[in-house]
Design an enzyme around this catalytic site. Structure first.
Site, short mmCIF file in Angstrom:
data_model
loop_
_atom_site.label_atom_id
_atom_site.label_comp_id
_atom_site.label_asym_id
_atom_site.label_seq_id
_atom_site.Cartn_x
_atom_site.Cartn_y
_atom_site.Cartn_z
N GLU A 34 15.22 16.27 45.68
CA GLU A 34 13.97 16.79 45.14
C GLU A 34 14.26 17.39 43.76
O GLU A 34 15.40 17.77 43.46
CB GLU A 34 13.41 17.87 46.06
CG GLU A 34 13.03 17.39 47.45
CD GLU A 34 11.78 16.52 47.46
OE1 GLU A 34 10.99 16.59 46.49
OE2 GLU A 34 11.59 15.78 48.44
N ASP A 64 13.82 19.98 54.82
CA ASP A 64 13.35 18.60 54.87
C ASP A 64 13.78 17.94 56.19
O ASP A 64 12.98 17.26 56.85
CB ASP A 64 13.91 17.82 53.68
CG ASP A 64 13.36 16.40 53.60
OD1 ASP A 64 12.14 16.26 53.45
OD2 ASP A 64 14.16 15.45 53.68
N LYS A 79 11.50 16.69 59.50
CA LYS A 79 11.63 15.34 60.06
C LYS A 79 11.93 15.38 61.55
O LYS A 79 11.39 14.57 62.33
CB LYS A 79 12.74 14.59 59.32
CG LYS A 79 12.39 14.23 57.88
CD LYS A 79 13.55 13.55 57.17
CE LYS A 79 13.19 13.16 55.75
NZ LYS A 79 14.30 12.49 55.04
#
Length: 372
Positions: free
Chosen positions: A221, A232, A236
């Protein structure tokens, strides 16, 4: 023989959104000629500008740089302008009789505010395709409502790229669960960025240099702390657990941080200045791991053998017998343990980061809505 018609409104013109727009432009004629799909981009919006045209935006001779330059001349945007403009476009298409197989709002941002528009769009009969993870990993009641609304309105809410970029992870789990299988466990490397970083570290490349390289290569990012924090991967794993049929929220995931908390404070510039201070720690860790014949992998796990999921994410040392040992670069691996795939689990492996594969995954979701 008549063609299908699908109207697309793209939100986000950054790395993924811009790549997707290029892919749609290059495939538009092929889809019309060979698949009988008239894929019409009727809107492109972002936080700065908003361009809507019910007759479709002409992508002939498209170049991304050229489009971005002309897009700057479009009317100024705002959250309310996006909300009202998308709903108005849906009504216009319907009244003009040119909606065809439907209208799809494609979210290639990471915005919380944009994700909050999904409910209104689905309620209005607009399908959603998103690379944005916020909604699917956020409040579980709101997420359930989105899925319920999509079913009630006979539209689609698709988010395959939320987990594995272009890898068919979400749809595979959906097929397993829908056909009556039960997911009993998940082991996965879900961050192509972190895998790239720990695969890049060597005696010649420090941890901070590996992070910088991941950013330059656009695996990370713009603010790499999002990747290094593990948030992140956490999102997920939450999405995978929910798709597997379990009520899991972010606070249910046990998280082990490998970068000290103070590095996540302050500005991005502060972070880059301070990051080399922990290079020595990671060099010692690298030497230890290399000496033992191990490798470092950031692994997400869910164990639901007893029906109650236990979830965790952590940096682990794996040996040559681990299915993650040979995982290189920005690749991801997802291992699914199920009642049917037992004792030998199902494994899905491939690129898990990068604009091209992520945009292609979003494009695949769009094409699924058109049934081509």
């Amino acid at each position: 023989m008549s063609s299908h018609k699908l109207n697309v409104i793209l939100c986000g013109t950054g790395t993924v959104g811009g790549t997707l727009l290029s892919q749609m432009a290059s495939q538009q004629q092929y889809l019309l000629n060979d698949r009988r799909l008239d894929l019409r981009v009727v809107g492109v919006v972002d936080i700065f500008n908003i361009l809507l045209n019910r007759d479709g935006i002409d992508l002939t001779g498209f170049t991304l740089d050229g489009f971005r330059e002309s897009f700057k001349q479009a009317p100024q945007s705002s959250l309310s302008a996006i909300h009202d403009g998308v709903l108005s476009m849906k009504r216009e298409l319907t009244l003009a009789g040119i909606e065809g197989d439907g209208t799809v709002f494609v979210d290639c941002t990471a915005s919380y505010d944009i994700a909050e528009l999904y409910q209104d769009f689905l309620s209005a009969g607009i399908s959603i395709v998103c690379a944005n993870k916020v909604a699917a990993a956020g409040d579980i009641d709101a997420f359930r409502k989105l899925k319920k609304t999509a079913v009630e309105q006979d539209v689609k809410y698709k988010y395959e790229t939320n987990v594995g970029a272009g890898l068919p992870v979400i749809r595979t789990i959906d097929h397993l669960v829908t056909s009556g299988d039960r997911i009993t466990g998940i082991e996965a490397v879900l961050s192509g960025t972190l895998n790239f970083i720990f695969d890049t570290i060597s005696k010649d490349v420090t941890f901070s240099q590996a992070v910088k390289k991941a950013t330059v290569e656009r695996f990370a990012e713009p603010d790499p702390r999002i990747d290094l924090s593990g948030v992140d991967v956490l999102r997920k794993l939450v999405i995978l657990a929910r798709e597997s049929g379990y009520d899991v929220s972010q606070e249910d995931v046990e998280t082990y941080h490998f970068v000290p908390g103070e590095y996540f404070e302050g500005s991005v510039e502060d972070f880059w200045q301070r990051l080399p201070q922990i290079d020595e720690h990671f060099e010692k860790l690298r030497q230890e791991v290399e000496r033992d014949g191990h490798r470092l992998k950031f692994i997400a796990k869910m164990d639901a053998r007893d029906g109650k999921p236990q979830c965790s994410i952590s940096l682990e040392k794996v040996d040559v017998h681990s299915p993650f040992y040979s995982l290189e670069g920005s690749n991801n691996t997802v291992i699914l343990h199920t009642e049917r795939y037992n004792p030998h689990p199902m494994m899905i492996r491939g690129y898990g980061a990068g604009a091209e594969v992520t945009a292609a995954g979003v494009f695949g979701d769009i094409l699924d809505i058109a049934n081509v």
